[in-house]
Scaffold this motif. Structure first.
Motif, PDB file in Angstrom:
ATOM      1  N   GLU A   1       0.830  -1.206   0.000  1.00  0.00           N
ATOM      2  CA  GLU A   1       0.000   0.000   0.000  1.00  0.00           C
ATOM      3  C   GLU A   1       0.864   1.254   0.000  1.00  0.00           C
ATOM      4  OE1 GLU A   1      -4.067  -0.379   2.283  1.00  0.00           O
ATOM      5  OE2 GLU A   1      -2.475  -1.256   3.508  1.00  0.00           O
ATOM      6  N   ILE A   2       1.893   1.241   0.815  1.00  0.00           N
ATOM      7  CA  ILE A   2       2.779   2.406   0.897  1.00  0.00           C
ATOM      8  C   ILE A   2       3.589   2.550  -0.384  1.00  0.00           C
ATOM      9  CG2 ILE A   2       4.741   3.419   2.107  1.00  0.00           C
ATOM     10  CD1 ILE A   2       3.663   2.138   4.677  1.00  0.00           C
ATOM     11  N   SER A   3       4.140   1.442  -0.867  1.00  0.00           N
ATOM     12  CA  SER A   3       4.997   1.534  -2.061  1.00  0.00           C
ATOM     13  C   SER A   3       4.211   1.941  -3.299  1.00  0.00           C
ATOM     14  CB  SER A   3       5.712   0.194  -2.298  1.00  0.00           C
ATOM     15  OG  SER A   3       4.790  -0.844  -2.539  1.00  0.00           O
TER      16      SER A   3
ATOM     17  N   ASN B   1       5.594   5.132  -5.202  1.00  0.00           N
ATOM     18  CA  ASN B   1       6.038   4.946  -6.597  1.00  0.00           C
ATOM     19  C   ASN B   1       5.276   5.874  -7.537  1.00  0.00           C
ATOM     20  OD1 ASN B   1       7.835   2.961  -5.843  1.00  0.00           O
ATOM     21  ND2 ASN B   1       6.453   1.268  -6.342  1.00  0.00           N
ATOM     22  N   LYS B   2       3.983   6.028  -7.291  1.00  0.00           N
ATOM     23  CA  LYS B   2       3.164   6.894  -8.135  1.00  0.00           C
ATOM     24  C   LYS B   2       3.602   8.354  -8.014  1.00  0.00           C
ATOM     25  CE  LYS B   2      -0.362   7.660 -10.883  1.00  0.00           C
ATOM     26  NZ  LYS B   2      -0.366   7.168 -12.277  1.00  0.00           N
ATOM     27  N   ILE B   3       3.839   8.789  -6.796  1.00  0.00           N
ATOM     28  CA  ILE B   3       4.221  10.190  -6.578  1.00  0.00           C
ATOM     29  C   ILE B   3       5.596  10.483  -7.169  1.00  0.00           C
ATOM     30  CG2 ILE B   3       4.855  11.848  -4.759  1.00  0.00           C
ATOM     31  CD1 ILE B   3       2.484  10.776  -3.159  1.00  0.00           C
ATOM     32  N   GLN B   4       6.478   9.486  -7.166  1.00  0.00           N
ATOM     33  CA  GLN B   4       7.813   9.696  -7.704  1.00  0.00           C
ATOM     34  C   GLN B   4       7.825   9.816  -9.227  1.00  0.00           C
ATOM     35  OE1 GLN B   4      11.217   7.572  -5.952  1.00  0.00           O
ATOM     36  NE2 GLN B   4       9.850   6.930  -4.302  1.00  0.00           N
ATOM     37  N   GLU B   5       6.701   9.592  -9.863  1.00  0.00           N
ATOM     38  CA  GLU B   5       6.608   9.849 -11.298  1.00  0.00           C
ATOM     39  C   GLU B   5       6.543  11.347 -11.584  1.00  0.00           C
ATOM     40  OE1 GLU B   5       3.197   7.745 -12.642  1.00  0.00           O
ATOM     41  OE2 GLU B   5       4.031   5.747 -12.232  1.00  0.00           O
ATOM     42  N   GLN B   6       6.203  12.133 -10.558  1.00  0.00           N
ATOM     43  CA  GLN B   6       6.141  13.581 -10.699  1.00  0.00           C
ATOM     44  C   GLN B   6       7.520  14.195 -10.449  1.00  0.00           C
ATOM     45  OE1 GLN B   6       3.211  14.808  -7.822  1.00  0.00           O
ATOM     46  NE2 GLN B   6       1.791  13.173  -8.393  1.00  0.00           N
ATOM     47  N   ARG B   7       7.662  15.431 -10.805  1.00  0.00           N
ATOM     48  CA  ARG B   7       8.918  16.136 -10.545  1.00  0.00           C
ATOM     49  C   ARG B   7       9.106  16.319  -9.045  1.00  0.00           C
ATOM     50  NH1 ARG B   7      10.441  22.468 -11.747  1.00  0.00           N
ATOM     51  NH2 ARG B   7      12.709  22.257 -11.491  1.00  0.00           N
ATOM     52  N   ALA B   8      10.299  16.044  -8.564  1.00  0.00           N
ATOM     53  CA  ALA B   8      10.583  16.177  -7.141  1.00  0.00           C
ATOM     54  C   ALA B   8      10.615  17.646  -6.739  1.00  0.00           C
ATOM     55  CB  ALA B   8      11.914  15.524  -6.812  1.00  0.00           C
ATOM     56  N   GLU B   9      10.197  17.917  -5.508  1.00  0.00           N
ATOM     57  CA  GLU B   9      10.306  19.280  -4.986  1.00  0.00           C
ATOM     58  C   GLU B   9      11.768  19.661  -4.827  1.00  0.00           C
ATOM     59  OE1 GLU B   9       8.971  21.952  -1.078  1.00  0.00           O
ATOM     60  OE2 GLU B   9       8.381  19.842  -1.227  1.00  0.00           O
ATOM     61  N   PHE B  10      12.576  18.721  -4.327  1.00  0.00           N
ATOM     62  CA  PHE B  10      14.017  18.931  -4.197  1.00  0.00           C
ATOM     63  C   PHE B  10      14.748  17.874  -5.015  1.00  0.00           C
ATOM     64  CE2 PHE B  10      13.500  20.540   0.463  1.00  0.00           C
ATOM     65  CZ  PHE B  10      13.064  21.760   0.005  1.00  0.00           C
ATOM     66  N   GLU B  11      15.829  18.276  -5.650  1.00  0.00           N
ATOM     67  CA  GLU B  11      16.747  17.354  -6.311  1.00  0.00           C
ATOM     68  C   GLU B  11      18.119  18.004  -6.305  1.00  0.00           C
ATOM     69  OE1 GLU B  11      17.625  15.262 -10.666  1.00  0.00           O
ATOM     70  OE2 GLU B  11      15.695  16.231 -10.277  1.00  0.00           O
ATOM     71  N   PHE B  12      19.053  17.381  -5.600  1.00  0.00           N
ATOM     72  CA  PHE B  12      20.398  17.954  -5.546  1.00  0.00           C
ATOM     73  C   PHE B  12      21.427  16.839  -5.369  1.00  0.00           C
ATOM     74  CE2 PHE B  12      18.834  17.810  -1.212  1.00  0.00           C
ATOM     75  CZ  PHE B  12      19.928  17.424  -0.441  1.00  0.00           C
ATOM     76  N   THR B  13      22.603  17.074  -5.901  1.00  0.00           N
ATOM     77  CA  THR B  13      23.708  16.115  -5.812  1.00  0.00           C
ATOM     78  C   THR B  13      24.801  16.685  -4.932  1.00  0.00           C
ATOM     79  OG1 THR B  13      23.220  15.224  -8.003  1.00  0.00           O
ATOM     80  CG2 THR B  13      25.411  14.785  -7.122  1.00  0.00           C
ATOM     81  N   THR B  14      25.341  15.848  -4.053  1.00  0.00           N
ATOM     82  CA  THR B  14      26.367  16.284  -3.116  1.00  0.00           C
ATOM     83  C   THR B  14      27.759  16.055  -3.698  1.00  0.00           C
ATOM     84  OG1 THR B  14      26.668  14.139  -2.019  1.00  0.00           O
ATOM     85  CG2 THR B  14      24.809  15.504  -1.290  1.00  0.00           C
ATOM     86  N   THR B  15      28.749  16.552  -3.012  1.00  0.00           N
ATOM     87  CA  THR B  15      30.132  16.322  -3.434  1.00  0.00           C
ATOM     88  C   THR B  15      30.527  14.859  -3.273  1.00  0.00           C
ATOM     89  OG1 THR B  15      30.869  17.010  -1.227  1.00  0.00           O
ATOM     90  CG2 THR B  15      30.911  18.667  -2.972  1.00  0.00           C
TER      91      THR B  15
ATOM     92  N   VAL C   1      -2.421  10.568   2.541  1.00  0.00           N
ATOM     93  CA  VAL C   1      -2.004  10.661   3.948  1.00  0.00           C
ATOM     94  C   VAL C   1      -2.779   9.647   4.790  1.00  0.00           C
ATOM     95  CG1 VAL C   1      -2.085  12.121   6.007  1.00  0.00           C
ATOM     96  CG2 VAL C   1      -1.207  13.045   3.847  1.00  0.00           C
ATOM     97  N   LYS C   2      -4.062   9.551   4.549  1.00  0.00           N
ATOM     98  CA  LYS C   2      -4.907   8.623   5.299  1.00  0.00           C
ATOM     99  C   LYS C   2      -4.489   7.170   5.041  1.00  0.00           C
ATOM    100  CE  LYS C   2      -9.775   7.468   6.135  1.00  0.00           C
ATOM    101  NZ  LYS C   2     -11.191   7.782   5.765  1.00  0.00           N
ATOM    102  N   THR C   3      -4.215   6.830   3.792  1.00  0.00           N
ATOM    103  CA  THR C   3      -3.817   5.464   3.444  1.00  0.00           C
ATOM    104  C   THR C   3      -2.491   5.089   4.093  1.00  0.00           C
ATOM    105  OG1 THR C   3      -4.973   5.581   1.323  1.00  0.00           O
ATOM    106  CG2 THR C   3      -3.270   3.902   1.532  1.00  0.00           C
ATOM    107  N   ILE C   4      -1.525   6.004   4.040  1.00  0.00           N
ATOM    108  CA  ILE C   4      -0.214   5.723   4.630  1.00  0.00           C
ATOM    109  C   ILE C   4      -0.322   5.594   6.144  1.00  0.00           C
ATOM    110  CG2 ILE C   4       2.088   6.694   5.036  1.00  0.00           C
ATOM    111  CD1 ILE C   4       1.888   7.917   2.206  1.00  0.00           C
ATOM    112  N   THR C   5      -1.073   6.485   6.775  1.00  0.00           N
ATOM    113  CA  THR C   5      -1.261   6.425   8.221  1.00  0.00           C
ATOM    114  C   THR C   5      -1.898   5.093   8.620  1.00  0.00           C
ATOM    115  OG1 THR C   5      -1.553   8.826   8.304  1.00  0.00           O
ATOM    116  CG2 THR C   5      -2.302   7.566  10.214  1.00  0.00           C
TER     117      THR C   5
END
Length: 412
Positions: free
Chosen positions: A155-157, A161-175, A191-195
């Protein structure tokens, strides 16, 4: 039933997150810290090292208050902004070896911690708990989540997985060449389903962050006692956590380094070992063990393999099966005289994520006399020890992923 809830995270703005995010303060060398503090005014290190502004080392309550001041300045300057709706946050890391870690940043329940719904496998040190509790109480926020693990859940995955098809709010690469992603989940149905999915779980396990969770428990006790109108849903009743499926948790070993042979010559030491291990000299080529209850040893310029003579050692509990405990019970304590693994300065630890040649170089330099390598513990071992109410020796596991500080912040 585990209680895992959304919260209103304080986060850097999208344009500054890569500049704000930092590793834990202790993981930097002094030169690395100074470089970041000198040239990056947005680094989260400025908050946790507030004395840098005055070129002065500051400790105790005075430092805690300055940490709070720096944090408030970051908020006043619009570097940090709090979300308006309670949310879950998908945090994904893709490391330089292309290994992925996907989890959810959320608030876990202190009550679950007390009632053993959240299970522990490590002892904590009371003084460290109190120090960090006092720190949290003064600064009013936590920027490093406790790492919790849970059984893989469809249920969580499905949602993540569905939300990760969208553009991420943050995306950054470290050193370090790790790429970090963050997605916010504020859709009420999700939120209700995950809870509800977490509420069906009987147990969560602390993978990393035993002192952070125990300090949050102490903080809750203090603030609950001070609040005459305590309801049980205040933010101090929870602590920020990063919940990751068991299949995505990566466990490395911690190898052991010892400064002397407890008065024994090399030959005397090997004879002592021979009573409980079958010893083979592997020469100068680096050697790592491949099976449980087998160890590698580096001594006087040579590698050895140590194979346990099982007729001389019995496994009575799940803890006895753990190689870190086995090494302690058969070599470190009875032969090398190391009884207190937390406080004896004759022993040190080296993450198994680093190559075995790092262990070799520390001994060749003369800093240490002997080193021991082992295979990593498994998630099944960790859970069984926690289920049995037992505690691992310190530095039994080096667990990934490691999140960056300052990406999501939990306020009390």
């Amino acid at each position: 039933m585990a209680k895992v809830v959304p919260f209103k995270a304080v986060k850097p703005t999208r344009d500054k997150v890569s500049l704000v995010a930092s590793r834990s303060y202790q993981s930097y060398t002094q030169a690395e810290r100074e470089a970041r503090l000198d040239y990056n005014p947005f680094s989260f290190l400025h908050i946790v090292n507030p004395g840098y502004k005055y070129a002065k080392e500051i400790s105790g309550e005075a430092r805690y208050q300055l940490v709070k001041n720096r944090y408030l300045e970051f908020k006043e300057d619009g570097i940090f902004v709090q979300d308006k709706k309670p949310s879950f946050y998908i945090y994904k890391i893709v490391d330089r070896d292309n290994q992925e870690f996907n989890g959810i940043v959320a608030a876990a329940s202190v009550e679950d911690y007390l009632n053993d719904v959240i299970k522990k496998h490590e002892d904590t040190i009371a003084t460290r708990e109190t120090v960090f509790k006092d720190y949290l109480k003064t600064v009013g926020f936590n920027a490093e989540p406790v790492l919790l693990t849970y059984p893989d859940n469809s249920e969580i995955s499905t949602i993540t997985n569905k939300i990760q098809e969208q553009r991420a709010e943050f995306e950054f690469t470290t050193t370090y060449r790790d790429t970090h992603y963050l997605w916010q989940i504020d859709n009420e149905a999700h939120v209700k389903t995950i809870t509800a999915a977490f509420a069906k779980m009987e147990t969560l396990y602390i993978a990393d962050g035993h002192h952070r969770s125990s300090s949050s428990n102490l903080l809750c006790k203090d603030l609950k006692a001070e609040n005459k109108n305590h309801q049980g849903n205040e933010t101090y009743n929870f602590f920020m956590s990063f919940l990751i499926p068991e299949s995505e948790l990566k466990i490395h070993e911690f190898n052991r380094l010892v400064k002397d042979l407890n008065g024994f010559t090399k030959e005397e030491f090997l004879i002592k070992l021979d009573a409980i291990y079958r010893i083979e000299n592997r020469g100068i080529m680096p050697y790592k063990p491949s099976k449980p209850h087998h160890f590698s040893m580096y001594l006087d310029g040579e590698f050895y393999s140590l194979y346990l003579r099982k007729t001389n050692y019995s496994f009575e509990t799940s803890l006895d099966e753990l190689d870190a405990q086995l090494l302690y019970q058969t070599i470190l304590k009875p032969i090398l005289g190391i009884y207190d693994l937390r406080n004896d300065n004759r022993i040190d630890y080296l993450s198994g994520k680093k190559e075995i040649v790092n262990l070799k170089s520390k001994i060749d330099s003369g800093e240490f006399k002997v080193g021991f390598g082992m295979v990593p513990a498994t998630i099944e071992q960790m859970k069984k020890i926690a289920d049995d109410g037992l505690k691992m020796p310190p530095k039994s596991t080096y667990i990934e992923p490691k999140l960056r500080s300052g990406v999501t912040i939990y306020e009390f």
